[in-house]
Design a protein around this motif. Sequence first.
Motif, mmCIF file in Angstrom:
data_model
loop_
_atom_site.group_PDB
_atom_site.id
_atom_site.type_symbol
_atom_site.label_atom_id
_atom_site.label_comp_id
_atom_site.label_asym_id
_atom_site.label_seq_id
_atom_site.Cartn_x
_atom_site.Cartn_y
_atom_site.Cartn_z
ATOM 1 N N GLU A 218 42.167 45.436 55.327
ATOM 2 C CA GLU A 218 41.121 46.369 54.902
ATOM 3 C C GLU A 218 41.630 47.797 54.807
ATOM 4 O O GLU A 218 41.283 48.535 53.879
ATOM 5 C CB GLU A 218 39.944 46.295 55.888
ATOM 6 N N LYS B 11 43.362 48.669 51.463
ATOM 7 C CA LYS B 11 42.682 48.471 50.185
ATOM 8 C C LYS B 11 42.533 49.748 49.340
ATOM 9 O O LYS B 11 42.671 49.673 48.115
ATOM 10 C CB LYS B 11 41.339 47.785 50.417
ATOM 11 N N PRO B 12 42.258 50.921 49.931
ATOM 12 C CA PRO B 12 42.218 52.124 49.086
ATOM 13 C C PRO B 12 43.530 52.379 48.352
ATOM 14 O O PRO B 12 43.532 52.709 47.163
ATOM 15 C CB PRO B 12 41.914 53.241 50.092
ATOM 16 N N GLN C 295 43.888 49.841 45.540
ATOM 17 C CA GLN C 295 43.037 50.176 44.395
ATOM 18 C C GLN C 295 43.617 51.322 43.569
ATOM 19 O O GLN C 295 43.549 51.310 42.336
ATOM 20 C CB GLN C 295 41.625 50.548 44.878
ATOM 21 N N LEU C 296 44.206 52.299 44.245
ATOM 22 C CA LEU C 296 44.876 53.385 43.521
ATOM 23 C C LEU C 296 46.027 52.846 42.672
ATOM 24 O O LEU C 296 46.210 53.243 41.524
ATOM 25 C CB LEU C 296 45.400 54.429 44.509
ATOM 26 N N TRP D 3 39.207 52.991 39.158
ATOM 27 C CA TRP D 3 38.945 54.325 39.707
ATOM 28 C C TRP D 3 37.542 54.391 40.315
ATOM 29 O O TRP D 3 37.344 55.022 41.365
ATOM 30 C CB TRP D 3 39.074 55.382 38.611
ATOM 31 N N VAL E 158 37.565 52.932 43.737
ATOM 32 C CA VAL E 158 38.174 53.882 44.688
ATOM 33 C C VAL E 158 37.143 54.906 45.152
ATOM 34 O O VAL E 158 37.007 55.185 46.345
ATOM 35 C CB VAL E 158 39.385 54.603 44.049
ATOM 36 N N THR F 30 34.344 53.133 47.462
ATOM 37 C CA THR F 30 34.783 52.579 48.750
ATOM 38 C C THR F 30 35.445 53.614 49.649
ATOM 39 O O THR F 30 35.497 53.436 50.860
ATOM 40 C CB THR F 30 35.753 51.401 48.549
ATOM 41 N N THR F 31 35.966 54.685 49.047
ATOM 42 C CA THR F 31 36.643 55.730 49.837
ATOM 43 C C THR F 31 36.093 57.089 49.410
ATOM 44 O O THR F 31 36.663 57.751 48.537
ATOM 45 C CB THR F 31 38.169 55.676 49.609
ATOM 46 N N MET G 242 38.071 60.161 48.575
ATOM 47 C CA MET G 242 38.895 60.092 47.371
ATOM 48 C C MET G 242 38.064 60.255 46.094
ATOM 49 O O MET G 242 38.602 60.185 44.990
ATOM 50 C CB MET G 242 39.619 58.740 47.314
ATOM 51 N N ALA H 135 39.226 60.086 42.179
ATOM 52 C CA ALA H 135 38.748 58.956 41.385
ATOM 53 C C ALA H 135 37.997 59.447 40.152
ATOM 54 O O ALA H 135 38.149 58.885 39.052
ATOM 55 C CB ALA H 135 37.843 58.064 42.237
#
Length: 216
Positions: free
Chosen positions: A93, A96-97, A100-101, A120, A123, A126-127, A130, A134
């Motif tokens: 987990e 994951k960021p 995804q990037l 994007w 991203v 979920t973060t 960021m 994104a």
Amino acid sequence: MEENNTTQDILNQVHESTPDTLHPLLDYIIKNGKIIAAGVAAIILIAGGISGYKYMNQQKMIKAQSEMGVIQIKYSGEKEATELVAFAKEAPEVMKPAVQLAIAKAWMDAGNYANAKSAWAVVGKTTPEMAPIAGLGEAKCLMLENKPGEAVTLLQALVNSASAPYTPSINRLIAEAAEQDGNLQVAITAYQALLTSAPQEASFFEFKIKELKAKL
């Protein structure tokens, strides 16, 4: 039996030599010694289990990082993106960021801006920290899809919510997208904002402002 008697004699001697105020505690220890020992043993086992769990997680993280590195070295473009998408399903987990990037970048490298835009967006959702980056990524994808007007709308909403460090980057992309869209006044306003937020490039921004005003 002799061993038990010897042990009891020792305990009796300890009992007699301790102050009266400690007798209740000593009696409890004598009567419940096995229970206390079992409890201590359980604590040791639990602590060992926690250490083992942390070690296993650390090993999983190292393995996952290695797998992601291999994908990025071995593949590029669309193949890299699809491999990373598959990897993301099983990735720890905390990774994951970053995955995804990497997916967003791979899709952009492949020229698949629709998929990159979706990556994007994931991203940003979920973060939250960021989200400005994104948003810039999504806007760039829209511009590459020849949708600069949509990019301007997205970026104008973003600049109002992003923190100060991101403002110059957002305004710069607003200026580019607005100029690409033919919305010269919005581009001029963005370049004017850059005069104060990025003074080191003031001469370029002044040139752009003058150039765009001449086209109005």
